[in-house]
Design a protein around this motif. Structure first.
Motif, mmCIF file in Angstrom:
data_model
loop_
_atom_site.group_PDB
_atom_site.id
_atom_site.type_symbol
_atom_site.label_atom_id
_atom_site.label_comp_id
_atom_site.label_asym_id
_atom_site.label_seq_id
_atom_site.Cartn_x
_atom_site.Cartn_y
_atom_site.Cartn_z
ATOM 1 N N ARG A 158 20.943 17.061 58.337
ATOM 2 C CA ARG A 158 21.814 17.370 59.314
ATOM 3 C C ARG A 158 22.502 16.038 59.541
ATOM 4 O O ARG A 158 23.630 15.792 59.667
ATOM 5 C CB ARG A 158 21.148 17.853 60.611
ATOM 6 N N VAL A 159 21.649 14.831 59.849
ATOM 7 C CA VAL A 159 22.378 13.457 59.950
ATOM 8 C C VAL A 159 23.192 13.198 58.808
ATOM 9 O O VAL A 159 24.320 12.208 59.130
ATOM 10 C CB VAL A 159 21.440 12.445 60.368
ATOM 11 N N TYR A 160 22.845 13.264 57.517
ATOM 12 C CA TYR A 160 23.614 13.206 56.322
ATOM 13 C C TYR A 160 24.916 13.770 56.372
ATOM 14 O O TYR A 160 25.773 13.114 56.104
ATOM 15 C CB TYR A 160 22.818 13.671 55.093
ATOM 16 N N ARG A 161 24.941 14.991 56.742
ATOM 17 C CA ARG A 161 26.242 15.463 56.900
ATOM 18 C C ARG A 161 27.128 14.777 57.975
ATOM 19 O O ARG A 161 28.522 14.642 58.039
ATOM 20 C CB ARG A 161 26.060 17.087 57.216
ATOM 21 N N GLU A 162 26.447 14.583 59.244
ATOM 22 C CA GLU A 162 27.120 13.960 60.363
ATOM 23 C C GLU A 162 27.810 12.704 60.237
ATOM 24 O O GLU A 162 28.681 12.350 60.469
ATOM 25 C CB GLU A 162 26.115 14.110 61.361
ATOM 26 N N LEU A 163 26.991 11.979 59.382
ATOM 27 C CA LEU A 163 27.319 10.744 58.868
ATOM 28 C C LEU A 163 28.249 10.736 58.046
ATOM 29 O O LEU A 163 28.906 9.664 57.496
ATOM 30 C CB LEU A 163 26.095 9.633 58.700
ATOM 31 N N VAL A 185 23.051 2.308 64.429
ATOM 32 C CA VAL A 185 21.837 2.342 65.051
ATOM 33 C C VAL A 185 22.066 1.465 66.341
ATOM 34 O O VAL A 185 21.806 1.913 67.345
ATOM 35 C CB VAL A 185 20.779 2.014 64.155
ATOM 36 N N GLU A 186 22.487 0.141 65.979
ATOM 37 C CA GLU A 186 22.533 -0.576 67.156
ATOM 38 C C GLU A 186 23.455 -0.297 68.323
ATOM 39 O O GLU A 186 23.235 -0.573 69.364
ATOM 40 C CB GLU A 186 22.708 -1.976 66.772
ATOM 41 N N GLY A 187 24.608 0.658 67.806
ATOM 42 C CA GLY A 187 25.452 0.977 68.934
ATOM 43 C C GLY A 187 25.161 2.296 69.662
ATOM 44 O O GLY A 187 25.978 2.879 70.579
ATOM 45 N N GLY A 188 24.094 2.806 69.178
ATOM 46 C CA GLY A 188 23.552 4.146 69.877
ATOM 47 C C GLY A 188 24.175 5.383 69.418
ATOM 48 O O GLY A 188 24.039 6.416 70.005
ATOM 49 N N VAL A 189 24.821 5.070 68.154
ATOM 50 C CA VAL A 189 25.532 6.340 67.724
ATOM 51 C C VAL A 189 24.523 7.281 67.201
ATOM 52 O O VAL A 189 24.525 8.647 67.152
ATOM 53 C CB VAL A 189 26.395 6.011 66.531
ATOM 54 N N ILE A 190 23.346 6.671 66.370
ATOM 55 C CA ILE A 190 22.199 7.544 65.974
ATOM 56 C C ILE A 190 20.994 6.690 66.250
ATOM 57 O O ILE A 190 21.183 5.395 66.269
ATOM 58 C CB ILE A 190 22.394 7.884 64.421
ATOM 59 N N SER A 206 29.488 0.701 58.231
ATOM 60 C CA SER A 206 30.233 1.956 58.714
ATOM 61 C C SER A 206 30.457 2.135 60.173
ATOM 62 O O SER A 206 29.767 1.402 61.005
ATOM 63 C CB SER A 206 29.397 2.904 57.974
ATOM 64 N N GLN A 207 31.256 2.801 60.376
ATOM 65 C CA GLN A 207 31.713 3.213 61.811
ATOM 66 C C GLN A 207 31.765 4.731 61.766
ATOM 67 O O GLN A 207 33.042 5.311 61.440
ATOM 68 C CB GLN A 207 32.816 2.620 62.131
ATOM 69 N N PRO A 208 30.992 5.455 61.642
ATOM 70 C CA PRO A 208 30.815 6.864 61.552
ATOM 71 C C PRO A 208 31.597 7.567 62.702
ATOM 72 O O PRO A 208 31.741 8.771 62.750
ATOM 73 C CB PRO A 208 29.517 7.290 61.369
ATOM 74 N N ARG A 209 31.869 6.891 63.725
ATOM 75 C CA ARG A 209 32.290 7.525 65.104
ATOM 76 C C ARG A 209 33.500 6.796 65.820
ATOM 77 O O ARG A 209 33.562 5.496 65.661
ATOM 78 C CB ARG A 209 31.294 7.367 66.223
ATOM 79 N N ALA A 210 34.241 7.509 66.286
ATOM 80 C CA ALA A 210 35.426 7.123 67.032
ATOM 81 C C ALA A 210 35.031 6.206 68.206
ATOM 82 O O ALA A 210 34.016 6.558 68.672
ATOM 83 C CB ALA A 210 36.302 8.067 67.493
ATOM 84 N N GLY A 211 35.655 4.926 68.419
ATOM 85 C CA GLY A 211 35.124 4.266 69.730
ATOM 86 C C GLY A 211 34.441 3.015 69.082
ATOM 87 O O GLY A 211 34.051 2.137 69.873
#
Lengths: 533, 256
Positions: free
Chosen positions: A171-176, A244-249, B163-168
């Motif tokens: 799922r994360v593979y698709r999300e990223l 990871v460090e920015g809390g996206v995942i 990588s930047q996978p998200r807006a913001g």
């Protein structure tokens, strides 16, 4: 070193021996062709020369160049090309993107080599001290080294593996959006894959995640996770540490991606000397999508570039075939599947082909810039030979011709006939039928033919209970491959199972009854004796 | 053709949020060098170079971009999206990076605290050409709700690929060595290109959509300049700032 490591450079040897041995021989031959492609003559060691220079000039400069810029004499034959050490950009690191590698990072690549490339491991050839010296010398090519020692990232530990974890990883593979390059099934066929270049503008493939043994930095979960965190500098693969460090995942989610990627490959490719055609009761699989194939174990046949006949080809797309076989006593069905990111011709891959043509044109003349079809040739000796004689592995010759199935993607068809060498082919129908399918960066082609053809002078029979020689050729038309530019295998064998006689099942039962009976008799006698005394 | 260009320009201007601190406005220059950092970095003087970059002849057609894999980006462009390599409007050329190459005191010039921004919006970089002083931080942000990676491929500096996978998401990076230019690219979207000019001093600017640029904060004197364009190459020029504090210069590119 991985068995696949030398695939780009190795030449088929056609020698006998176990599949693993043969694979190793091919790898070694490949490595030696490259390593000895122009080693500078030994020179007297000057007093001021760093100790690593002697080793480097002798063993490394043939590819990486005496100045470390990656332009050694053998470099023109390699894609990916040898590393240019002057920029200090290294793919396989434990440090953050943009940071220099640690000495241990460079040392690991010198020791183990780079699977999936021409770089062999040197642990067996160079001593501990020699490898340490060469690492120090390699660093001297870049002015970026010399400051504080780079710090490895702290990567934590993998969470316990589980089916749910792998699902989460998918799922994360698709999300990223990993699929943008690596594709939905991970075979390096994403929409951005044809556009990828390295920092030196060479075309570069998105890794085929279904072949973990070709990963440059190793195919284990920890190694995959490290690449996700550090990226592969010099390539399009970015670091996901910011996410990871920015809390996206979460860190755990990225570990799950690594576990998912790991799950796409077997531990090692199941290389087999003999492909077993399983005897099936009832009907043979009806086509490549038939679920019955799922029950049959595949054999992996490694392919290498055709480098015997000009134009030689050092950058083959197809590095191996998965082969399954079944027969029902009347017909043989053969399923060949392989990774190829495009069903050629494919306009999306024209950009890739144009870059390939530039990158590989110096070797043996111009690489075609018009896409041909994808191709698969399956060949057998036309006549049964006495002893171990087999036709020349590249299509045979006039003395010993081969019988071939030549499949192409465009037009989607198979030609059957007799070959007396690469490109010397005379069609002669003997009743082979086929069905082909392409999905998610994979071709699956099933061939079916009667064990005994109508005309046995045009095609050989496939006897059961014998090892029948078989060899393969595969080509990707979007990769500049045409005619002799292809990937080939050495001779393997296919063995059609002999039906098991019913008596085989009775023997254990009879033996068990006999043993029990004799045992009982012995006990009874012993007891009688005891009673008497 | 011209109309398409103007439409593109308009779209770009909107995409850049009205060209705030970017979009072809002078980056490090302006009325004073790096106005935002004036408190810490005193300019050498009060003179200003006013320049214009001309383009003679018919500009080359820009390549079309196939954005079909990214519908959310494609939807931001009316009709076929094109890669704004050569931006000419009314005979004026945008995205030319001009810097002083001679006539300045040796320095060193401290890095300003202000952080220029590169935005990834509509699957293009805004601005496409930006300058920083060596040691000055640069911010790279993603305004698209999809995966971008930012790959810098310098030679004098260290590169990176994140990588930047998200807006913001935002990445701050500091190039420490002067290097004109550092290419920045996205591997997912092969057409995306930006260029960062890393200069030892703050006396540089990027030509705006009307081809003009200003480099301020200089004392009277004669200065050598170099203009850089990603596909049209470099040109050199000279300008003298007189006692009135003004100097003018023009660069002319063309198809010849």
């Amino acid at each position: 070193m991985s068995e696949a490591a030398g695939r780009r450079a190795g030449g088929p040897t056609g020698r006998r021996g176990s599949a693993a041995q043969r694979s190793r021989v091919m790898t070694l031959v490949g490595a030696l062709i490259i390593v000895t492609a122009g080693p500078p003559a030994r020179r007297p060691v000057e007093a001021q020369e760093p100790p690593g220079k002697v080793i480097y000039d002798r063993w490394c400069a043939g590819c990486h160049g005496e100045d470390g810029a990656g332009r050694g004499e053998a470099a023109a034959f390699m894609l990916p090309p040898p590393r240019d050490f002057t920029r200090g950009a290294y793919q396989i690191r434990t440090t953050a993107s943009g940071e220099l590698p640690t000495d241990a990072d460079i040392r690991r690549v010198v020791d183990e080599g780079m699977p999936g490339t021409a770089m062999p491991g040197w642990r067996a050839r160079l001593s501990e001290q020699e490898r340490a010296d060469v690492v120090a010398y390699i660093k001297s090519f870049s002015r970026f080294f010399g400051g504080a020692a780079p710090e490895p990232l702290s990567l934590g530990r993998a969470p316990g593996a589980s089916a749910e974890g792998i699902e989460e990883g998918a799922r994360v593979y698709r999300e990223l959006e990993c699929f943008k390059c690596h594709g939905n099934a991970g075979r390096g066929d994403g929409p951005s894959a044809p556009t990828l270049t390295d920092d030196w503008d060479h075309p570069i493939r998105a890794a085929n995640l279904a072949e973990g043994w070709t990963f440059n930095g190793g195919g284990e979960v920890e190694q995959i996770y490290t690449r996700l965190r550090t990226g592969l500098d010099g390539t399009p693969m970015p670091s996901f540490s910011d996410a990871v460090e920015g809390g996206v995942i979460t860190e755990e989610q990225l570990w799950r991606v690594a576990q998912y990627v790991r799950s796409l490959s077997p531990n090692r490719p199941p290389v087999r000397e003999v492909i077993r055609a399983v005897r099936v009761e009832g009907t043979l699989p009806s086509g490549p999508a038939d679920s019955a194939w799922g029950a049959i174990e595949p054999a992996f046949i490694p392919l290498v570039g055709q480098i015997v006949i000009k134009p030689r080809w050092f950058a083959p797309r197809v590095d191996g075939l998965w082969v399954r076989a079944a027969h029902d006593g009347t017909s043989l069905a053969l399923l060949v599947s392989w990774s190829d990111p495009s069903s050629s011709p494919d306009s999306a891959w024209q950009e890739w082909l144009d870059r390939m043509a530039v990158a590989m044109t110096d070797v043996d003349g111009s690489v075609p810039t018009t896409q041909g079809p994808d191709r698969l040739h399956v060949q057998f000796p036309l006549r049964r030979e006495e002893g171990m004689e087999r036709p020349y592995f590249l299509g045979g010759d006039t003395r010993r011709p081969t019988y071939q199935w030549q499949w192409t993607s465009a037009p989607e068809t198979v030609a059957e006939g007799r070959a007396t060498g690469l490109g010397a082919f005379t069609p002669a129908a003997a009743g082979v039928t086929h069905t082909a399918g392409f999905a998610d960066g994979q071709w699956r082609v099933q061939f079916t033919r009667a064990l005994v053809p109508a005309d046995t002078t045009a095609a050989p029979a496939f006897p059961v209970g014998e090892a029948i020689p078989i060899a393969f050729l595969a080509a990707d038309g979007s990769n500049g491959e045409d005619a002799a530019r292809a990937a080939v295998s050495a001779w393997y064998a296919i063995y059609l199972d002999v039906p098991t006689p019913a008596g085989v099942y009775a023997i254990p039962v009879v033996a068990a009854l006999l043993t029990a009976g004799l045992g009982g008799l012995a006990i009874a006698r012993a007891q009688r004796r005891t009673t008497r005394t | 053709m011209r109309r398409t260009w103007m439409a593109m320009g308009l779209v770009l201007t909107i995409a850049c949020g009205g060209g705030e601190g970017a979009g072809g406005e002078s980056a490090g220059g302006g009325e004073t060098p790096d106005a935002g950092a004036q408190a810490s970095v005193a300019p050498l003087g009060t003179g200003t170079i006013s320049g214009v970059v001309m383009f003679e002849g018919a500009p080359p057609a820009n390549p079309a971009i196939d954005m079909s894999e990214e519908p959310s980006c494609a939807a931001r462009y009316s009709g076929q999206a094109t890669d704004p390599v050569v931006m000419v409007s009314g005979g004026r050329l945008a995205n030319v990076f001009v810097r002083v190459t001679g006539g300045l005191p040796a320095g060193p010039y401290p890095a300003p605290a202000r952080k220029p921004t590169i935005d990834q919006a509509g699957c293009l970089y805004h601005p496409r050409v930006v300058g920083v002083v060596a040691g000055q931080s640069l911010e790279i942000v993603n305004s698209d709700s999809l995966l971008h990676n930012i790959k810098a491929v310098p030679t004098a500096n260290r590169g990176f690929n994140v990588s930047q996978p998200r807006a913001g998401m935002m990445r701050e990076h500091t190039f420490t060595e002067p290097e004109v230019m550092v290419p920045v690219e996205c591997s997912v979207h092969g057409w995306m290109k930006a260029y960062v000019g890393v200069v030892a001093h703050p006396y540089f600017a990027t030509s705006a959509e009307d081809g003009t640029f200003t480099i301020g904060g200089l004392p009277p004197g004669t200065y050598q300049l170099e203009a850089w364009h990603e596909s049209l190459g470099t040109k050199t020029g000279e300008v003298t700032i007189g006692a009135d504090g003004a100097g003018t210069v023009a660069f002319t590119y063309g198809t010849m």
